[in-house]
Each structure stands twice: as C-alpha cells, then as structure tokens.
Design a protein around this motif. Structure first.
Motif, mmCIF file in Angstrom:
data_model
loop_
_atom_site.group_PDB
_atom_site.id
_atom_site.type_symbol
_atom_site.label_atom_id
_atom_site.label_comp_id
_atom_site.label_asym_id
_atom_site.label_seq_id
_atom_site.Cartn_x
_atom_site.Cartn_y
_atom_site.Cartn_z
ATOM 1 N N LEU A 295 -45.617 27.692 -25.127
ATOM 2 C CA LEU A 295 -44.901 27.990 -23.729
ATOM 3 C C LEU A 295 -44.224 26.854 -23.543
ATOM 4 C CD1 LEU A 295 -47.598 29.925 -21.767
ATOM 5 C CD2 LEU A 295 -45.562 30.648 -22.514
ATOM 6 N N TYR A 296 -44.616 25.564 -23.714
ATOM 7 C CA TYR A 296 -43.954 24.385 -23.273
ATOM 8 C C TYR A 296 -42.539 24.176 -23.985
ATOM 9 C CZ TYR A 296 -47.828 22.247 -20.990
ATOM 10 O OH TYR A 296 -48.668 21.940 -20.109
ATOM 11 N N VAL A 297 -42.718 24.761 -25.484
ATOM 12 C CA VAL A 297 -41.461 24.796 -26.246
ATOM 13 C C VAL A 297 -40.426 25.945 -25.613
ATOM 14 C CG1 VAL A 297 -40.631 25.442 -28.344
ATOM 15 C CG2 VAL A 297 -42.574 23.899 -28.229
ATOM 16 N N LEU A 298 -40.899 27.211 -25.395
ATOM 17 C CA LEU A 298 -40.040 28.069 -24.813
ATOM 18 C C LEU A 298 -39.499 27.360 -23.425
ATOM 19 C CD1 LEU A 298 -42.007 31.376 -25.520
ATOM 20 C CD2 LEU A 298 -39.935 30.585 -26.721
ATOM 21 N N PHE A 299 -40.196 26.738 -22.351
ATOM 22 C CA PHE A 299 -39.879 26.383 -21.305
ATOM 23 C C PHE A 299 -38.681 25.298 -21.536
ATOM 24 C CE2 PHE A 299 -43.587 27.800 -19.053
ATOM 25 C CZ PHE A 299 -43.049 28.764 -18.784
ATOM 26 N N PHE A 300 -39.078 24.589 -22.577
ATOM 27 C CA PHE A 300 -38.008 23.472 -22.952
ATOM 28 C C PHE A 300 -36.613 23.919 -23.261
ATOM 29 C CE2 PHE A 300 -36.336 20.165 -25.821
ATOM 30 C CZ PHE A 300 -36.000 19.256 -24.648
ATOM 31 N N ILE A 301 -36.643 24.996 -24.301
ATOM 32 C CA ILE A 301 -35.381 25.612 -24.741
ATOM 33 C C ILE A 301 -34.861 26.430 -23.645
ATOM 34 C CG2 ILE A 301 -34.636 27.489 -26.097
ATOM 35 C CD1 ILE A 301 -36.664 26.719 -28.057
ATOM 36 N N GLY A 302 -35.406 26.965 -22.815
ATOM 37 C CA GLY A 302 -34.906 27.686 -21.500
ATOM 38 C C GLY A 302 -34.190 26.681 -20.675
ATOM 39 N N ALA A 303 -35.012 25.582 -20.313
ATOM 40 C CA ALA A 303 -34.269 24.509 -19.549
ATOM 41 C C ALA A 303 -32.931 24.021 -20.159
ATOM 42 C CB ALA A 303 -35.322 23.346 -19.093
ATOM 43 N N ILE A 304 -32.971 23.922 -21.338
ATOM 44 C CA ILE A 304 -31.792 23.511 -21.975
ATOM 45 C C ILE A 304 -30.540 24.431 -21.902
ATOM 46 C CG2 ILE A 304 -30.695 23.048 -24.326
ATOM 47 C CD1 ILE A 304 -33.383 21.386 -25.225
ATOM 48 N N ILE A 305 -31.147 25.869 -22.171
ATOM 49 C CA ILE A 305 -29.964 26.766 -22.127
ATOM 50 C C ILE A 305 -29.547 26.792 -20.502
ATOM 51 C CG2 ILE A 305 -29.477 29.327 -22.293
ATOM 52 C CD1 ILE A 305 -31.677 29.240 -24.688
ATOM 53 N N PHE A 306 -30.343 26.842 -19.838
ATOM 54 C CA PHE A 306 -30.206 27.007 -18.296
ATOM 55 C C PHE A 306 -29.228 25.919 -17.863
ATOM 56 C CE2 PHE A 306 -30.777 25.661 -13.648
ATOM 57 C CZ PHE A 306 -30.500 26.949 -13.121
ATOM 58 N N GLY A 307 -29.531 24.379 -18.373
ATOM 59 C CA GLY A 307 -28.606 23.465 -18.094
ATOM 60 C C GLY A 307 -27.103 23.586 -18.544
ATOM 61 N N ALA A 308 -27.117 24.098 -20.021
ATOM 62 C CA ALA A 308 -25.777 24.341 -20.719
ATOM 63 C C ALA A 308 -25.083 25.198 -19.683
ATOM 64 C CB ALA A 308 -26.200 24.587 -21.958
ATOM 65 N N ILE A 309 -25.502 26.476 -19.379
ATOM 66 C CA ILE A 309 -24.871 27.498 -18.694
ATOM 67 C C ILE A 309 -24.483 26.888 -17.265
ATOM 68 C CG2 ILE A 309 -25.291 29.586 -17.483
ATOM 69 C CD1 ILE A 309 -26.942 30.420 -19.671
ATOM 70 N N PHE A 310 -25.469 26.291 -16.497
ATOM 71 C CA PHE A 310 -25.025 25.672 -15.330
ATOM 72 C C PHE A 310 -24.009 24.573 -15.406
ATOM 73 C CE2 PHE A 310 -25.882 22.647 -11.779
ATOM 74 C CZ PHE A 310 -25.800 23.417 -10.710
ATOM 75 N N ALA A 311 -24.211 23.753 -16.380
ATOM 76 C CA ALA A 311 -23.198 22.556 -16.474
ATOM 77 C C ALA A 311 -21.433 23.366 -16.881
ATOM 78 C CB ALA A 311 -23.218 21.833 -17.577
ATOM 79 N N SER A 312 -21.779 24.399 -17.623
ATOM 80 C CA SER A 312 -20.235 25.096 -18.132
ATOM 81 C C SER A 312 -19.721 25.795 -16.879
ATOM 82 C CB SER A 312 -20.356 26.360 -19.158
ATOM 83 O OG SER A 312 -21.266 27.131 -18.649
ATOM 84 N N THR A 313 -20.659 26.164 -15.853
ATOM 85 C CA THR A 313 -19.960 26.871 -14.690
ATOM 86 C C THR A 313 -19.593 25.811 -13.615
ATOM 87 O OG1 THR A 313 -22.052 27.191 -13.476
ATOM 88 C CG2 THR A 313 -21.378 28.953 -14.900
ATOM 89 N N MET A 314 -19.848 24.634 -13.594
ATOM 90 C CA MET A 314 -19.248 23.497 -12.872
ATOM 91 C C MET A 314 -17.947 23.232 -13.004
ATOM 92 S SD MET A 314 -21.913 23.188 -11.066
ATOM 93 C CE MET A 314 -21.419 21.625 -10.066
ATOM 94 N N HIS A 315 -17.406 23.527 -14.064
ATOM 95 C CA HIS A 315 -16.058 23.097 -14.590
ATOM 96 C C HIS A 315 -15.008 24.137 -13.901
ATOM 97 C CE1 HIS A 315 -18.241 20.580 -17.177
ATOM 98 N NE2 HIS A 315 -17.387 19.884 -17.128
#
Length: 156
Positions: free
Chosen positions: A136-156
């Motif tokens: 679950l920690y690995v899945l949450f970490f991967i999800g956080a990276i994906i969420f961060g990448a999506i969030f960062a891409s929408t900021m531009h």
C-alpha cells in the motif's frame, strides 16, 4: 527412525521467559485494543455531532474544511477497523504465552506444539500484514507521484 527433539534446561528457561514477556505484551495489546475501540466509538459519535460548517470562497482553508467535513465519518471507523485487525496477532500471542506456561509447568509436548503453532500464526499474520502495508505504501507513493505530475502539468 525419527529422532525426538528434547529440550535442555536452557531451552525450557528461554521458553518460560518468552512466555512471560508474550503474556505481558498480549495483555497490553488487549488493553490498547479496548482503548482503540472506545476511542473509535467516541470519535464516531463526536464527529457525527459536529456541525458541518460551510465557508465561502475557494481558498485553501475552505477546501481543507470541506475535506475534513467529508471525511469526518471515517475517523472513528478507522480506529475501530485497526483494533479489529490487531485482535488476531494479539490473540495468537496470548495463546502462545498461555500454552508455553502450561507446557513448561506440566512437561506436555502436545501443549508445547499447540503453543508454537500459535506463535507461527502470530508471525505469519504480522508478515502478511507487513507485505500488505508495504504494498500500500508503494501504491500511495506511486499515486502521489502521478497526482503531483498531473497537478504540476495543470499549473502551466
């Protein structure tokens, strides 16, 4: 011919000491399970009694309040579920401690075998639970990276 296992004095003393510590840990575990259940029920009732406040605007504080308001019903349930999961390893540990005490006191190898099966079940449960939590920690970490990448891409 099958060779029988025999226990020397050091082994018996180690089992006796192990049983005492495991009994202590299991009693403390049962006490904390009870406290977790009481706290979970208290949190469920307290959170349900809290009014949902609506804040105007779209600032971060309003978003945080709305997130907490939507999750407030789950705070107590999380404690209750954790307590129910924690019952199994503590119960196995208690049965091991009780069995070791009886096996050493009466020299009964069948009781010793049953106690060791409970210790095996305790360790197996904790091992499987650890694998699940690490996954679950690995899945949450991967999800956080994906969420961060999506969030960062929408900021531009």
């Amino acid at each position: 011919m099958e060779e029988k296992l025999s226990l020397n004095d050091l082994s018996i003393a180690a089992l006796r000491e192990s049983g005492k510590w495991c009994m202590f840990l299991s009693i403390v575990g049962f006490i904390f399970i009870g406290l977790m259940l009481i706290f979970g029920v208290f949190m469920s009732v307290a959170m349900a009694a809290m009014p949902s406040t609506e804040m105007g605007g779209t600032n971060e504080a309003a978003l945080a309040v709305s997130m907490v308001a939507s999750m407030k019903a789950y705070f107590g349930i999380i404690y209750i579920v954790c307590a129910l999961v924690y019952i199994f390893p503590v119960y196995y540990l208690y049965n091991y401690a009780k069995g070791i005490k009886q096996a050493v006191a009466f020299g009964n190898s069948d009781t010793l075998a049953t106690a060791l099966v409970n210790l095996k079940s305790h360790h197996k449960f904790l091992g499987i639970f650890t694998i699940i939590m690490l996954s679950l920690y690995v899945l949450f970490f991967i999800g956080a990276i994906i969420f961060g990448a999506i969030f960062a891409s929408t900021m531009h």
